[in-house]
Design a protein around this motif. Structure first.
Motif, mmCIF file in Angstrom:
data_model
loop_
_atom_site.group_PDB
_atom_site.id
_atom_site.type_symbol
_atom_site.label_atom_id
_atom_site.label_comp_id
_atom_site.label_asym_id
_atom_site.label_seq_id
_atom_site.Cartn_x
_atom_site.Cartn_y
_atom_site.Cartn_z
ATOM 1 N N SER A 22 0.828 -1.209 0.000
ATOM 2 C CA SER A 22 0.000 0.000 0.000
ATOM 3 C C SER A 22 0.861 1.258 0.000
ATOM 4 O O SER A 22 0.573 2.202 -0.714
ATOM 5 N N GLY A 23 1.900 1.296 0.839
ATOM 6 C CA GLY A 23 2.800 2.448 0.879
ATOM 7 C C GLY A 23 2.181 3.731 1.378
ATOM 8 O O GLY A 23 2.745 4.808 1.214
ATOM 9 N N VAL A 24 1.023 3.639 2.007
ATOM 10 C CA VAL A 24 0.347 4.850 2.465
ATOM 11 C C VAL A 24 -0.434 4.546 3.745
ATOM 12 O O VAL A 24 -0.856 3.423 3.979
ATOM 13 N N ALA A 25 -0.556 5.566 4.578
ATOM 14 C CA ALA A 25 -1.397 5.479 5.771
ATOM 15 C C ALA A 25 -2.384 6.630 5.731
ATOM 16 O O ALA A 25 -2.151 7.635 5.052
ATOM 17 N N THR A 26 -3.479 6.489 6.433
ATOM 18 C CA THR A 26 -4.451 7.568 6.541
ATOM 19 C C THR A 26 -4.498 8.027 7.987
ATOM 20 O O THR A 26 -4.798 7.242 8.882
ATOM 21 N N LEU A 27 -4.169 9.293 8.217
ATOM 22 C CA LEU A 27 -4.227 9.880 9.542
ATOM 23 C C LEU A 27 -5.563 10.613 9.656
ATOM 24 O O LEU A 27 -5.857 11.496 8.846
ATOM 25 N N VAL A 28 -6.367 10.239 10.642
ATOM 26 C CA VAL A 28 -7.678 10.866 10.846
ATOM 27 C C VAL A 28 -7.704 11.440 12.252
ATOM 28 O O VAL A 28 -7.311 10.782 13.212
ATOM 29 N N CYS A 29 -8.142 12.687 12.371
ATOM 30 C CA CYS A 29 -8.273 13.290 13.695
ATOM 31 C C CYS A 29 -9.498 14.199 13.726
ATOM 32 O O CYS A 29 -10.014 14.628 12.696
ATOM 33 N N GLN A 30 -9.948 14.472 14.930
ATOM 34 C CA GLN A 30 -11.098 15.342 15.166
ATOM 35 C C GLN A 30 -10.578 16.698 15.592
ATOM 36 O O GLN A 30 -9.798 16.794 16.543
ATOM 37 N N GLY A 31 -10.978 17.744 14.887
ATOM 38 C CA GLY A 31 -10.541 19.089 15.227
ATOM 39 C C GLY A 31 -11.724 20.028 15.348
ATOM 40 O O GLY A 31 -12.882 19.601 15.332
ATOM 41 N N GLU A 32 -11.431 21.293 15.442
ATOM 42 C CA GLU A 32 -12.479 22.302 15.569
ATOM 43 C C GLU A 32 -13.415 22.304 14.361
ATOM 44 O O GLU A 32 -14.578 22.654 14.468
ATOM 45 N N GLY A 34 -14.218 19.638 12.582
ATOM 46 C CA GLY A 34 -14.739 18.295 12.352
ATOM 47 C C GLY A 34 -13.616 17.330 12.027
ATOM 48 O O GLY A 34 -12.453 17.576 12.346
ATOM 49 N N LEU A 35 -13.973 16.228 11.389
ATOM 50 C CA LEU A 35 -12.979 15.230 11.038
ATOM 51 C C LEU A 35 -12.093 15.714 9.902
ATOM 52 O O LEU A 35 -12.571 16.341 8.958
ATOM 53 N N GLN A 36 -10.816 15.417 10.011
ATOM 54 C CA GLN A 36 -9.866 15.705 8.944
ATOM 55 C C GLN A 36 -9.080 14.436 8.671
ATOM 56 O O GLN A 36 -8.757 13.685 9.608
ATOM 57 N N ALA A 37 -8.784 14.185 7.408
ATOM 58 C CA ALA A 37 -8.011 13.004 7.040
ATOM 59 C C ALA A 37 -6.937 13.398 6.037
ATOM 60 O O ALA A 37 -7.171 14.227 5.161
ATOM 61 N N ALA A 59 3.437 16.946 5.263
ATOM 62 C CA ALA A 59 3.847 18.255 4.773
ATOM 63 C C ALA A 59 3.560 19.362 5.776
ATOM 64 O O ALA A 59 2.501 19.393 6.400
ATOM 65 N N ARG A 60 4.505 20.262 5.916
ATOM 66 C CA ARG A 60 4.330 21.394 6.836
ATOM 67 C C ARG A 60 3.111 22.238 6.450
ATOM 68 O O ARG A 60 2.408 22.789 7.310
ATOM 69 N N ALA A 61 2.812 22.330 5.164
ATOM 70 C CA ALA A 61 1.681 23.142 4.698
ATOM 71 C C ALA A 61 0.328 22.447 4.879
ATOM 72 O O ALA A 61 -0.711 23.073 4.672
ATOM 73 N N ASN A 62 0.322 21.199 5.278
ATOM 74 C CA ASN A 62 -0.937 20.475 5.475
ATOM 75 C C ASN A 62 -1.690 21.103 6.655
ATOM 76 O O ASN A 62 -1.147 21.201 7.755
ATOM 77 N N PRO A 63 -2.934 21.542 6.467
ATOM 78 C CA PRO A 63 -3.668 22.220 7.535
ATOM 79 C C PRO A 63 -4.024 21.306 8.702
ATOM 80 O O PRO A 63 -4.372 21.791 9.779
#
Length: 64
Positions: A22-32, A34-37, A59-63
């Motif tokens: 796969s070579g990829v992971a999905t990071l999911v978190c809950q923020g102000e 809502g959900l971001q992935a 990436a540093r620019a990833n919100p």
């Protein structure tokens, strides 16, 4: 995390194969807002550490 027996993988070589395929992971978190992935590229170094070591890039620019 609960993993039903039918879906459990315990062989390290098989797990490494899945990660390398796969070579990829999905990071999911809950923020102000809502959900971001974010999809994160991964490299596996199977000889580093007891189970191998994952290296990824966020990436540093990833919100997220």
């Amino acid at each position: 995390m609960y993993i039903p027996k039918a879906f459990a993988v315990s062989e390290l070589a098989e797990l490494h194969g899945l990660i390398e395929h796969s070579g990829v992971a999905t990071l999911v978190c809950q923020g102000e807002q809502g959900l971001q992935a974010s999809h994160l590229p991964l490299l596996l170094a199977p000889g580093e550490g007891e189970f191998g070591t994952l290296y990824g890039h966020f990436a540093r620019a990833n919100p997220q």
